[in-house]
Design a protein around this motif. Structure first.
Motif, PDB file in Angstrom:
ATOM      1  N   LYS A 138      77.066-112.575  75.457  1.00 21.32           N
ATOM      2  CA  LYS A 138      76.327-113.463  76.363  1.00 21.32           C
ATOM      3  C   LYS A 138      77.211-114.579  76.876  1.00 21.32           C
ATOM      4  O   LYS A 138      77.085-115.001  78.016  1.00 21.32           O
ATOM      5  CB  LYS A 138      75.097-114.029  75.649  1.00 21.32           C
ATOM      6  N   GLU A 139      78.116-115.067  76.032  1.00 19.73           N
ATOM      7  CA  GLU A 139      79.024-116.132  76.450  1.00 19.73           C
ATOM      8  C   GLU A 139      79.990-115.656  77.521  1.00 19.73           C
ATOM      9  O   GLU A 139      80.473-116.456  78.315  1.00 19.73           O
ATOM     10  CB  GLU A 139      79.837-116.638  75.256  1.00 19.73           C
ATOM     11  N   PHE A 141      79.340-114.002  80.051  1.00 17.96           N
ATOM     12  CA  PHE A 141      78.698-114.067  81.362  1.00 17.96           C
ATOM     13  C   PHE A 141      79.202-115.266  82.167  1.00 17.96           C
ATOM     14  O   PHE A 141      79.427-115.153  83.371  1.00 17.96           O
ATOM     15  CB  PHE A 141      77.169-114.135  81.199  1.00 17.96           C
TER      16      PHE A 141
END
Length: 167
Positions: A138-139, A141
């Protein structure tokens, strides 16, 4: 590359070896927490750097004191610099992800010799999917968004400079 955590040879024979084992386990958990702290502060650093570069692009674009070939050259330089720094950010996240996975695997291996397997339970039930840590994925992104933005602005500057550099 195979993981060789199963080759750990652990023998707990006396009270001293049990104490040393617990100390090593505690140290390993602290190193996992430290990696999380490093990841958080590094992300703040990279976001600040990229935000500054985006601000520089906006400033250069709107600056009326620069003219001729100076503006596009500076814009291309900042875009290239931002692109390279964002690739470094992604590389940093991959490195952190690998370190976290190694420590997680080692902690799970050590917990096989403990009565309570708290970390093993938490790791297996909170989003660890295959080889990807959900948090790091997610980071990624955010830097990927910056990367796409730099490519998009470079594309606009190359093929339609009037959009980015009004006369």
């Amino acid at each position: 590359m195979e993981k060789s955590t199963s080759s750990l040879l652990i023998t707990l024979t006396g009270e001293d070896s049990k104490r040393a084992f617990i100390d090593q386990y505690r140290l390993l958990l602290e190193s996992i927490n430290k990696l999380s702290d490093v990841r958080e502060s590094a992300n703040n650093f990279w976001i600040t750097i990229n935000g500054t570069l985006i601000g520089m692009i906006a400033y250069i674009r709107d600056s009326e004191s620069m003219g001729g070939a100076q503006k596009p050259f500076l814009l291309y330089t900042v875009l290239l610099f931002g692109f390279i720094l964002t690739l470094s950010w992604l590389s940093s996240l991959f490195s952190i992800k690998k370190n976290v996975e190694i420590r997680n695997d080692l902690t799970i291996e050590l917990e096989k010799h403990l009565p309570a397997k708290v970390f093993t339970f938490l790791t297996r039930n909170t989003g660890k999917k295959g080889n990807w840590s959900a948090i790091v994925f997610k980071e990624m992104f955010v830097p990927l968004s910056f990367l796409i933005g730099y490519i998009f602005f470079a594309f606009l500057l190359w093929f339609s400079p009037k959009i980015l550099l009004p006369s």
